[in-house]
Write a protein that holds these residues in place. Structure first.
Motif, PDB file in Angstrom:
ATOM      1  N   SER A  29      13.347   0.504 -14.483  1.00  0.00           N
ATOM      2  CA  SER A  29      13.292   1.665 -13.588  1.00  0.00           C
ATOM      3  C   SER A  29      13.851   1.356 -12.200  1.00  0.00           C
ATOM      4  N   LYS A  30      13.842   0.090 -11.797  1.00  0.00           N
ATOM      5  CA  LYS A  30      14.309  -0.258 -10.450  1.00  0.00           C
ATOM      6  C   LYS A  30      15.770   0.143 -10.257  1.00  0.00           C
ATOM      7  N   GLU A  31      16.556  -0.063 -11.317  1.00  0.00           N
ATOM      8  CA  GLU A  31      17.989   0.207 -11.210  1.00  0.00           C
ATOM      9  C   GLU A  31      18.255   1.680 -10.872  1.00  0.00           C
ATOM     10  N   THR A  32      17.632   2.593 -11.567  1.00  0.00           N
ATOM     11  CA  THR A  32      17.909   4.013 -11.293  1.00  0.00           C
ATOM     12  C   THR A  32      17.176   4.500 -10.038  1.00  0.00           C
ATOM     13  N   LEU A  33      15.974   3.956  -9.787  1.00  0.00           N
ATOM     14  CA  LEU A  33      15.292   4.312  -8.527  1.00  0.00           C
ATOM     15  C   LEU A  33      16.188   3.961  -7.347  1.00  0.00           C
ATOM     16  N   SER A  34      16.903   2.843  -7.462  1.00  0.00           N
ATOM     17  CA  SER A  34      17.723   2.399  -6.335  1.00  0.00           C
ATOM     18  C   SER A  34      19.098   3.067  -6.317  1.00  0.00           C
ATOM     19  N   CYS A  46       9.953   0.302 -19.960  1.00  0.00           N
ATOM     20  CA  CYS A  46       9.256  -0.473 -21.003  1.00  0.00           C
ATOM     21  C   CYS A  46       8.582  -1.705 -20.399  1.00  0.00           C
ATOM     22  N   THR A  47       8.968  -2.018 -19.160  1.00  0.00           N
ATOM     23  CA  THR A  47       8.554  -3.253 -18.502  1.00  0.00           C
ATOM     24  C   THR A  47       7.058  -3.558 -18.588  1.00  0.00           C
ATOM     25  N   LYS A  48       6.223  -2.669 -18.077  1.00  0.00           N
ATOM     26  CA  LYS A  48       4.784  -2.960 -17.997  1.00  0.00           C
ATOM     27  C   LYS A  48       4.067  -2.478 -19.257  1.00  0.00           C
ATOM     28  N   PHE A  85      -2.095  -2.831 -12.912  1.00  0.00           N
ATOM     29  CA  PHE A  85      -2.837  -4.095 -12.961  1.00  0.00           C
ATOM     30  C   PHE A  85      -2.948  -4.714 -11.572  1.00  0.00           C
ATOM     31  N   TYR A  86      -3.202  -3.836 -10.568  1.00  0.00           N
ATOM     32  CA  TYR A  86      -3.378  -4.335  -9.209  1.00  0.00           C
ATOM     33  C   TYR A  86      -4.769  -3.994  -8.679  1.00  0.00           C
ATOM     34  N   VAL A  87      -5.300  -4.931  -7.907  1.00  0.00           N
ATOM     35  CA  VAL A  87      -6.561  -4.675  -7.219  1.00  0.00           C
ATOM     36  C   VAL A  87      -6.257  -4.701  -5.723  1.00  0.00           C
ATOM     37  N   GLN A 136       9.531  10.696  -9.055  1.00  0.00           N
ATOM     38  CA  GLN A 136       8.167  10.219  -9.327  1.00  0.00           C
ATOM     39  C   GLN A 136       8.275   8.974 -10.214  1.00  0.00           C
ATOM     40  N   ASP A 137       7.812   7.856  -9.658  1.00  0.00           N
ATOM     41  CA  ASP A 137       7.951   6.545 -10.307  1.00  0.00           C
ATOM     42  C   ASP A 137       6.748   6.315 -11.231  1.00  0.00           C
ATOM     43  N   MET A 138       7.024   6.308 -12.544  1.00  0.00           N
ATOM     44  CA  MET A 138       5.967   6.170 -13.565  1.00  0.00           C
ATOM     45  C   MET A 138       5.968   4.786 -14.208  1.00  0.00           C
ATOM     46  N   ALA A 139       6.402   3.763 -13.454  1.00  0.00           N
ATOM     47  CA  ALA A 139       6.487   2.414 -14.031  1.00  0.00           C
ATOM     48  C   ALA A 139       5.159   1.991 -14.683  1.00  0.00           C
ATOM     49  N   TYR A 140       4.031   2.499 -14.143  1.00  0.00           N
ATOM     50  CA  TYR A 140       2.713   2.069 -14.665  1.00  0.00           C
ATOM     51  C   TYR A 140       2.056   3.155 -15.513  1.00  0.00           C
ATOM     52  N   SER A 141       2.857   4.065 -16.072  1.00  0.00           N
ATOM     53  CA  SER A 141       2.269   5.219 -16.769  1.00  0.00           C
ATOM     54  C   SER A 141       1.314   4.814 -17.892  1.00  0.00           C
ATOM     55  N   TRP A 176      13.443  -7.828 -19.947  1.00  0.00           N
ATOM     56  CA  TRP A 176      14.376  -7.243 -20.920  1.00  0.00           C
ATOM     57  C   TRP A 176      15.262  -6.160 -20.309  1.00  0.00           C
ATOM     58  N   ARG A 177      14.788  -5.528 -19.268  1.00  0.00           N
ATOM     59  CA  ARG A 177      15.520  -4.505 -18.520  1.00  0.00           C
ATOM     60  C   ARG A 177      15.828  -3.276 -19.364  1.00  0.00           C
ATOM     61  N   VAL A 178      14.806  -2.574 -19.720  1.00  0.00           N
ATOM     62  CA  VAL A 178      15.034  -1.307 -20.412  1.00  0.00           C
ATOM     63  C   VAL A 178      13.997  -0.266 -19.984  1.00  0.00           C
ATOM     64  N   LEU A 212       7.652   9.419  -4.970  1.00  0.00           N
ATOM     65  CA  LEU A 212       6.210   9.324  -5.215  1.00  0.00           C
ATOM     66  C   LEU A 212       6.026   8.265  -6.291  1.00  0.00           C
ATOM     67  N   ASN A 213       4.818   7.720  -6.378  1.00  0.00           N
ATOM     68  CA  ASN A 213       4.584   6.659  -7.368  1.00  0.00           C
ATOM     69  C   ASN A 213       3.098   6.659  -7.758  1.00  0.00           C
ATOM     70  N   TYR A 214       2.844   7.278  -8.901  1.00  0.00           N
ATOM     71  CA  TYR A 214       1.484   7.282  -9.470  1.00  0.00           C
ATOM     72  C   TYR A 214       1.582   7.045 -10.957  1.00  0.00           C
TER      73      TYR A 214
HETATM   74  C1  LIG Z   1       6.193   0.772  -8.425  1.00  0.00           C
HETATM   75  C2  LIG Z   1       7.234   0.059  -9.209  1.00  0.00           C
HETATM   76  N1  LIG Z   1       8.299   0.741  -9.620  1.00  0.00           N
HETATM   77  C3  LIG Z   1       9.289   0.156 -10.313  1.00  0.00           C
HETATM   78  C4  LIG Z   1       9.227  -1.184 -10.639  1.00  0.00           C
HETATM   79  C5  LIG Z   1      10.402  -1.775 -11.345  1.00  0.00           C
HETATM   80  O1  LIG Z   1      10.148  -2.177 -12.605  1.00  0.00           O
HETATM   81  P1  LIG Z   1      11.269  -2.238 -13.729  1.00  0.00           P
HETATM   82  O2  LIG Z   1      12.625  -2.126 -13.087  1.00  0.00           O
HETATM   83  O3  LIG Z   1      11.056  -3.552 -14.358  1.00  0.00           O
HETATM   84  O4  LIG Z   1      11.006  -1.071 -14.610  1.00  0.00           O
HETATM   85  C6  LIG Z   1       8.116  -1.945 -10.248  1.00  0.00           C
HETATM   86  C7  LIG Z   1       8.034  -3.379 -10.563  1.00  0.00           C
HETATM   87  O5  LIG Z   1       7.180  -4.112 -10.186  1.00  0.00           O
HETATM   88  C8  LIG Z   1       7.095  -1.299  -9.508  1.00  0.00           C
HETATM   89  O6  LIG Z   1       6.015  -1.964  -9.087  1.00  0.00           O
END
Ligand SMILES: Cc1ncc(COP(=O)(O)O)c(C=O)c1O
Length: 389
Positions: free
Chosen positions: A104-109, A238-240, A325-327, A206-211, A247-249, A174-176
């Protein structure tokens, strides 16, 4: 005149706030100290076997060895659409509303390059994942940070933006479930966001990396809200979910116009995600209900319970995350986050992340990641107890 090896846009990035901690961490490791790593959010257990086997088969097939198509592998896009239907109940068009990506980092950026003109405003959460701000800066945009605080459950007050910023705003991140605070967002919040975005014509990213890293109710998707596709993109990975950081997908879902712009940017930057990896992503999503995936959530739940009760017992104020997985831990009174993280490292050999690294409103907190086994979490708490906080 010396040869230029760094652009102004790189020079304009804020100083790396973790540099000093990084240096001390490396020195402690080099000195053979028993360092416990609760800093970076990188799962410590391997990718499930069924995914590895799917990848082996996909890599062995010569049909995956050529350039991937712009919009990605049709089977992966269909698997993504099927997963969204099952998980959230809505329909996505695999042709126009889904885009496979390298995590997700690649497209977020890449998003600000696809959406923003120089001088446009991008709104980013404070505290927040640092990539949002740097990618707006790279695109020549102006970063406006908005606070997310404990008092509001780490949800922004959408009425608090300045009219002058809103006039120029093209994008809000946003990121939830949230990194670093672990907050989750209710459906009512997304309804408010969609109405607000429509009124101000701002695209919501909306960043769903931890969905899928959750312990209570599964997190809601903004795309569940009627009309959300007019104003929102959601970023998945797929990361988390599947322990696949390296793997970057991943993929983007939602607004077709913004996805078309991302395709155009990406086709000038990369040649798509390795088709074998997209097939692997499809296999992972098709195996989403398997016990291995549920077991991962259970593992993080046990670790969460272990660390939260151990830290509470030593007198720290700690949130009890319902997802991620953060406290997120309140620093002892009168101690700033860098000083606290520094003491943990130098006096207890524990790596934690100071909240200030995520923005000024992260001050007063540190973040610990649940990416080590329970025994180490207990050991970390025991070491903290021996410190005079
Ligand atoms: C909030 C958030 N978004 C996106 C990412 C990017 O993850 P990835 O590019 O591996 O999907 C991370 C990685 O730690 C993250 O914490």
């Amino acid at each position: 005149m010396a040869m230029q090896t760094q652009s102004d846009r790189l020079k304009a990035l804020p100083p790396y706030l973790f540099a000093e901690i990084d240096r001390k961490k490396k020195a402690a490791i080099a000195a053979g100290r028993p360092v416990i790593h609760l800093g970076i959010g990188d799962p410590d257990t391997p990718t499930p076997d069924f995914i590895i086997r799917a990848a082996q088969a996909a890599v062995a097939d010569p049909a995956t060895h050529q350039y991937a198509l712009d919009r990605g592998d049709a089977r992966f896009r269909q698997a993504i659409a099927a997963w969204h239907r099952k998980r959230f109940g809505y329909t996505l068009d695999p042709e126009t509303e889904i885009l496979p990506a390298q995590g997700s980092k690649e497209t977020l950026s890449h998003l600000p390059l696809a959406l923003m003109n120089p001088g446009d405003v991008g709104l980013v959460p404070d505290p927040g994942y640092p990539v949002y701000a740097s990618s707006i800066q790279f695109a020549g945009g102006t970063v406006v940070r908005f606070p997310i605080t404990a008092a509001r459950g780490y949800l922004p007050d959408l009425r608090a933006f300045r009219t002058s910023d809103l006039k120029k705003a093209k994008l809000i991140y946003l990121n939830y479930p949230n990194n670093p605070t672990a907050a989750v967002a209710p459906r009512a919040f997304y309804e408010e966001v969609v109405a607000w975005a429509r009124e101000h014509q701002v695209l919501v990213a909306q960043d769903m990396a931890y969905s899928e890293v959750y312990f209570g109710e599964p997190p809601v998707s903004i795309l569940e809200v009627a009309g959300a596709k007019d104003v929102a993109l959601e970023f998945y990975s797929c990361t988390k979910t599947f322990n696949m950081t390296g793997w970057r997908v991943g993929w983007v879902a939602g607004n077709a116009g913004a996805i078309a712009s991302l395709v155009a940017i990406k086709s000038n930057m990369d040649n798509g995600v390795f088709t074998a990896m997209q097939r692997t992503g499809a296999a992972a999503l098709e195996g989403y209900d398997r016990p291995e995936i549920k077991a991962l959530r259970e593992m993080y739940r046990r670790r969460r319970d272990c660390l939260v009760s151990a830290l509470t017992a030593v007198g720290l104020e700690v949130n009890r995350p319902e997802a991620t997985f953060y406290v997120w831990i309140t620093c002892p009174a009168g101690v700033d986050s860098r000083t606290f993280a520094d003491r943990l490292l130098t006096e207890a050999d524990i790596v934690a992340t100071p909240g200030i690294g995520y923005g000024p409103h992260g001050e007063g907190y540190i973040r610990m990641a649940l990416t080590v086994p329970e025994a180490k979490l207990e050991e970390a708490a025991a070491r903290i107890k021996r410190l005079k906080l």
